[in-house]
Design a protein around this motif. Structure first.
Motif, PDB file in Angstrom:
ATOM      1  N   VAL A 209       4.086   4.010  -0.157  1.00 63.12           N
ATOM      2  CA  VAL A 209       3.501   5.402  -0.724  1.00 63.12           C
ATOM      3  C   VAL A 209       4.692   6.489  -0.764  1.00 63.12           C
ATOM      4  O   VAL A 209       5.512   6.381  -0.052  1.00 63.12           O
ATOM      5  CB  VAL A 209       2.542   5.911   0.025  1.00 63.12           C
ATOM      6  CG1 VAL A 209       1.234   5.086   0.252  1.00 63.12           C
ATOM      7  CG2 VAL A 209       3.010   6.539   1.490  1.00 63.12           C
ATOM      8  N   ALA A 479      -2.436   6.340  -7.792  1.00 62.39           N
ATOM      9  CA  ALA A 479      -3.378   6.910  -6.508  1.00 62.39           C
ATOM     10  C   ALA A 479      -3.807   8.216  -6.773  1.00 62.39           C
ATOM     11  O   ALA A 479      -3.902   9.108  -5.745  1.00 62.39           O
ATOM     12  CB  ALA A 479      -2.667   6.447  -5.328  1.00 62.39           C
ATOM     13  N   VAL A 491      -7.644   1.799  -7.234  1.00 64.74           N
ATOM     14  CA  VAL A 491      -6.487   1.601  -6.793  1.00 64.74           C
ATOM     15  C   VAL A 491      -6.388   0.032  -6.576  1.00 64.74           C
ATOM     16  O   VAL A 491      -5.649  -0.648  -6.789  1.00 64.74           O
ATOM     17  CB  VAL A 491      -6.303   2.589  -5.480  1.00 64.74           C
ATOM     18  CG1 VAL A 491      -5.000   1.939  -4.629  1.00 64.74           C
ATOM     19  CG2 VAL A 491      -6.126   3.882  -5.796  1.00 64.74           C
ATOM     20  N   LEU A 508       2.608   3.326  -4.296  1.00 62.54           N
ATOM     21  CA  LEU A 508       1.575   4.258  -4.676  1.00 62.54           C
ATOM     22  C   LEU A 508       1.883   5.650  -4.984  1.00 62.54           C
ATOM     23  O   LEU A 508       2.888   6.016  -4.208  1.00 62.54           O
ATOM     24  CB  LEU A 508       0.337   4.124  -3.732  1.00 62.54           C
ATOM     25  CG  LEU A 508      -0.441   2.966  -3.514  1.00 62.54           C
ATOM     26  CD1 LEU A 508      -1.526   3.171  -2.520  1.00 62.54           C
ATOM     27  CD2 LEU A 508      -1.108   2.341  -4.747  1.00 62.54           C
ATOM     28  N   TYR A 515      -3.303  10.230   0.335  1.00 63.58           N
ATOM     29  CA  TYR A 515      -3.564   8.869  -0.088  1.00 63.58           C
ATOM     30  C   TYR A 515      -4.696   8.394   0.524  1.00 63.58           C
ATOM     31  O   TYR A 515      -5.299   7.070   1.087  1.00 63.58           O
ATOM     32  CB  TYR A 515      -2.579   7.713   0.332  1.00 63.58           C
ATOM     33  CG  TYR A 515      -1.250   7.981  -0.416  1.00 63.58           C
ATOM     34  CD1 TYR A 515      -0.998   7.679  -1.540  1.00 63.58           C
ATOM     35  CD2 TYR A 515      -0.337   9.158   0.332  1.00 63.58           C
ATOM     36  CE1 TYR A 515       0.048   7.875  -2.511  1.00 63.58           C
ATOM     37  CE2 TYR A 515       0.823   9.327  -0.547  1.00 63.58           C
ATOM     38  CZ  TYR A 515       0.975   8.910  -1.802  1.00 63.58           C
ATOM     39  OH  TYR A 515       2.266   9.176  -2.677  1.00 63.58           O
ATOM     40  N   ALA A 518      -7.105   5.996  -1.423  1.00 62.31           N
ATOM     41  CA  ALA A 518      -6.670   4.760  -1.659  1.00 62.31           C
ATOM     42  C   ALA A 518      -7.394   3.333  -1.283  1.00 62.31           C
ATOM     43  O   ALA A 518      -7.283   2.248  -1.966  1.00 62.31           O
ATOM     44  CB  ALA A 518      -5.131   4.436  -1.394  1.00 62.31           C
TER      45      ALA A 518
END
Length: 524
Positions: A209, A479, A491, A508, A515, A518
């Motif tokens: 991420v 995301a 996602v 992401l 997140y 996600a």
């Protein structure tokens, strides 16, 4: 008459003695008293040489004789020669491998010919280098390069001597995997073979991420991401090194970064990397390369305008990004600045350096002024990547490049030639966010509402365009919500589409660095 007879009898012994002396001198004295034999030089008797080395073989006439009198024989047959000063050289000494002889002869009257002969062996076969390809998954670990230098009697790796076994086998150890190794083999004849061996690497993959430097300072943003990593939902955190504003998130020691006031103290890079490594988390440093308002503005103010991409009339290019937006990828100082930041990050311990904005700005190329550009923008950007990867890999890190989703089919607008770039990075990270595609792209009617379909088709094209290079595709996935709300289903659809089309890793993106939606599952 008596006197005459007596004189005749006395003359006979003298005549006989003279004839005997001449008989002895014929094989010995005359040869010794006359001029020496022709001289053959340039190749040693019995030597093993290359066919090119035979070009140095020369014939000189004996003292007292003209060079025109010398006859040259090659393997017993008259040879074509050419004059080179006071020597004769073979005119076209292209000889097959094997034993050969050259003779030089000066015909003589009333005595034996003057002659000299030289034998030698031609070996025109260069050694053969064969390396055992072993993909590296961790460039920071010790690396052993093995192979054979068949027919060689000497070998160097990066100019250092390497021992050879009787069958030519060799083994070279490095403290960590280099980007490439220069091999050079020679045999006794002087034949040589050289090979630049690019050490193959295989990125271990990631579930990552995006985190900005500022987001890392926020407990509310940082701790959820750390929790995701500890639960095995992700295994990598992407942390900005230099962002779109031109800010370097930590106190970089790169001189130009400090000179232009780009450094910030948002996080302690070494401490953060060490902490994450202790927890088994990989760290990718995102480095925004050529969109750099801080460097552009400082350079313009200092009169170093060649560091900045300009309009045709010589003003800083904006293109909707601001008054000072894009630095010049063809400028050596700009290249060095970004490369220095990348190598510093690798030295600190970042596992990957991931370039972003590794491109030219959008817009008509004819309306831009790019000082110092040689060739095309695509070639210049690719050359930058090639230089960077060697420098980064030599410090034990991987190199990636973020690219536009459209670059697979339309490289021109941003100067991102995917097959060309793929040759010089360890992975490509295409930004294939469904919300960024227009209706009908790749035959998908509404890409934002069809995340699996658009992701599958766009990722598949990137995989196809880069397959010959062996580099991996690790896409940036969406995301965040734009016109349509994106949650776990959307996602997960993108992640599955990528996996189904040859890209099992992912990054992401959420600009707010949140997140929770996600829907990533924990590790088993």
């Amino acid at each position: 008459m008596v006197v005459q007879a007596s004189r005749s009898r006395r003359a006979v012994p003298l005549l006989i003695g003279l004839l005997v002396a001449l008989a002895v001198a014929a094989p010995l004295g005359i040869r010794a008293l006359s001029a020496a034999d022709p001289v053959l030089s340039g190749v040693d008797e019995g030597a093993t040489v290359t066919t090119d080395a035979v070009r140095a073989l020369g014939v000189s006439a004996p003292e007292g004789h003209d060079l025109d009198e010398v006859q040259v024989l090659l393997d017993g047959k008259p040879a074509q020669t050419r004059r080179d000063g006071d020597r004769l050289l073979l005119a076209d000494p292209v000889l097959p491998d094997g034993e050969h002889s050259v003779s030089a002869r000066v015909p003589a009257r009333m005595m034996p010919d003057r002659e000299a002969t030289l034998t030698f062996t031609v070996d025109g076969t260069a050694p053969e280098l064969a390396v055992e390809p072993v993909a590296v998954s961790d460039p920071r670990k010790p690396f052993t390069l093995k192979g054979k230098a068949i027919g060689a009697t000497a070998l160097t790796a990066d100019d250092q001597p390497v021992p050879l076994a009787d069958d030519g086998a060799f083994s070279v150890q490095f403290p960590k995997a280099p980007a490439r190794v220069q091999l050079s083999a020679r045999d006794d004849a002087g034949n040589s073979a050289k090979q630049e061996y690019a050490v193959p690497v295989r990125h271990p993959g990631m579930k990552a991420v995006h985190m900005t430097a500022m987001a890392w300072t926020s407990d509310a943003l940082r701790e959820p991401v750390l929790r995701m990593a500890r639960e095995g939902r992700i295994n990598t955190i992407q942390l900005d090194i230099k962002d779109e504003s031109g800010e370097v998130g930590y106190q970089s020691q790169v001189p130009l970064a400090r000179e232009i006031g780009a450094t910030r103290g948002h996080y302690d890079a070494k401490a953060v990397v060490d902490q994450l490594h202790r927890e088994g988390i990989r760290v990718v440093g995102r480095l925004v390369a050529f969109r750099d308002p801080i460097l552009a503005k400082a350079s313009w103010a200092a009169g170093k305008t060649d560091r900045v991409i300009q309009t045709a009339d010589g003003k800083p290019w904006s293109g909707g990004y601001g008054d000072f937006a894009f630095t010049n990828f063809a400028n050596p100082e700009v290249v060095a600045y970004n490369t220095d930041l990348a190598t510093e990050a690798a030295d600190i311990g970042f596992d990957d350096v991931l370039y972003d904005y590794i491109r030219r700005p959008e817009g008509a190329l004819a309306q831009m002024k790019i000082p110092g550009l040689q060739g095309t923008p695509e070639q210049s950007i690719t050359a930058f990547l090639a230089k960077s990867r060697d420098a980064v890999r030599d410090r034990g890190a991987f190199l990636g490049a973020s690219v536009f989703g459209i670059a697979a089919s339309r490289p021109g607008p941003v100067a991102q030639d995917i097959p060309m770039m793929a040759q010089h990075v360890d992975y490509l990270a295409p930004m294939v966010y469904p919300s960024h595609w227009g209706p009908g792209e790749y035959g998908v009617a509404q890409p934002e509402s069809q995340p699996y379909d658009i992701t599958a088709r766009s990722v598949a094209e990137f995989v196809a365009k880069s397959k010959d290079s062996g580099t991996q595709v690790i896409p940036w996935l969406q995301a965040f919500s734009l016109r349509k709300s994106y949650g776990p289903a959307e996602v997960q659809a993108q992640i599955q589409a990528s996996k189904d089309n040859g890209a099992s890793s992912f990054l992401l993106w959420n600009a707010s660095c949140r997140y929770e939606s996600a829907g990533l599952p924990p590790a088993p």
